[in-house]
Design an enzyme around this catalytic site. Sequence first.
Site, PDB file in Angstrom:
ATOM      1  N   TYR A  95      -1.919  -0.566  10.513  1.00  0.00           N
ATOM      2  CA  TYR A  95      -1.971  -1.112   9.100  1.00  0.00           C
ATOM      3  C   TYR A  95      -0.563  -0.909   8.073  1.00  0.00           C
ATOM      4  O   TYR A  95      -0.379  -1.880   7.568  1.00  0.00           O
ATOM      5  CB  TYR A  95      -3.239  -0.475   8.451  1.00  0.00           C
ATOM      6  CG  TYR A  95      -3.216  -0.578   6.923  1.00  0.00           C
ATOM      7  CD1 TYR A  95      -3.533  -1.833   6.380  1.00  0.00           C
ATOM      8  CD2 TYR A  95      -3.156   0.271   5.804  1.00  0.00           C
ATOM      9  CE1 TYR A  95      -3.662  -2.148   5.067  1.00  0.00           C
ATOM     10  CE2 TYR A  95      -3.217   0.116   4.502  1.00  0.00           C
ATOM     11  CZ  TYR A  95      -3.362  -1.159   4.196  1.00  0.00           C
ATOM     12  OH  TYR A  95      -3.450  -1.433   2.915  1.00  0.00           O
ATOM     13  N   LYS A 155       2.112  -3.575   6.570  1.00  0.00           N
ATOM     14  CA  LYS A 155       2.736  -3.964   5.281  1.00  0.00           C
ATOM     15  C   LYS A 155       4.221  -3.681   5.070  1.00  0.00           C
ATOM     16  O   LYS A 155       4.731  -4.533   4.432  1.00  0.00           O
ATOM     17  CB  LYS A 155       2.115  -2.712   4.609  1.00  0.00           C
ATOM     18  CG  LYS A 155       0.431  -2.951   4.223  1.00  0.00           C
ATOM     19  CD  LYS A 155       0.172  -4.214   3.371  1.00  0.00           C
ATOM     20  CE  LYS A 155      -1.357  -4.292   2.795  1.00  0.00           C
ATOM     21  NZ  LYS A 155      -1.602  -5.767   2.406  1.00  0.00           N
ATOM     22  N   SER A 193       0.875  -1.177   0.071  1.00  0.00           N
ATOM     23  CA  SER A 193       0.050   0.038  -0.059  1.00  0.00           C
ATOM     24  C   SER A 193       0.913   1.234   0.137  1.00  0.00           C
ATOM     25  O   SER A 193       1.975   1.231   0.605  1.00  0.00           O
ATOM     26  CB  SER A 193      -0.879   0.014   1.275  1.00  0.00           C
ATOM     27  OG  SER A 193      -1.218   1.093   1.675  1.00  0.00           O
TER      28      SER A 193
END
Length: 332
Positions: free
Chosen positions: A149, A153, A124
């Site tokens: 989040y 990643k 992302s």
Amino acid sequence: MNIMITCGLGYIGSHTVIKSAQKGNKVFIIDNLKNSNISNLTKIKRLTKKNVFFYNIDILNFKKIKKILIKKKIDIVLHLAALKDPNESYLKEHDYFKTNVLGSNSVLQAVIEAGVNKFIFASSASVYGNAKKMPISESFKLQFNNSPYAQSKILVENYLRDISKIHKKLNICILRYFNPAGAYPSGCIGELSNKNSKNIFPMIAKSVKKKKKFYIYKSLDKKTDGSGQRDFVHIMDVADANYKLLKNFHKIKGLEIFNIGSGKSTSVNGVVKIIKLYLNKSFKISYAQKRKGDVDINYSNINKFKKKFNWKPKKNIYDICTSFLKWEKINF
């Protein structure tokens, strides 16, 4: 080609499955339906008129995934499955680590033990944090002091770098998606939203349908129009980029990283103006303080992927908005 796609009934997954199956490939979907809907399977089969194989399996189920990889002679894996809401991740750090980090490790270990040597990981743009320069290139430093989040990643990306040094035969590609938006042209498949969704387009849909205020989170950056600027890329362009990579994966040697976006920025205010233009009516908006983890400006440099795979986005922000309105069944 036999392709496995995790979260193949999700937003990016379903569009990529359709593109891949329409090209004559066998697609094997792994999905626990947590962020997707089984109705997408019927729609996919209707659109492709091809055999698409679905397995209701959690990505933490290493043994079952490995068994499918071997039995179905999978050539390549596109790993999309993840929890993906940056704001929610602050409240559910453990869940995000378990699904995004441990889940990715589970899939990767199954890939290695099954002898599959082509692996694509969906990362992302959040890994870049609040970058100081634009557009953002793949060489930019990653910002770990970001949402859980984004951290999840980055942890997986770092793990993949280590794995690529150990398993020389395994070729890995990391795709850093910016802001996929829009829907299938007919409006039959699009982004599912739950009641707590904080993505811009689902929030606009709720505001229009329920006649409630749409909140625009402020940007204090003087380069903006008072709202955040994002790199919105049409979901059909994302699916096309995914398939270009799947088809031409022989070009990947070792580990390579690419941005997937439109290469352009559009403000949230700009999106609202376009939606109002198509609807030919107004809806209430209000400005709110920037949320934790929000960035002011964020758009990509996509030259690396464009050159290597002869790809470029074909759709613009207007195409995104019209397909979104069709999907949400909002008359315009």
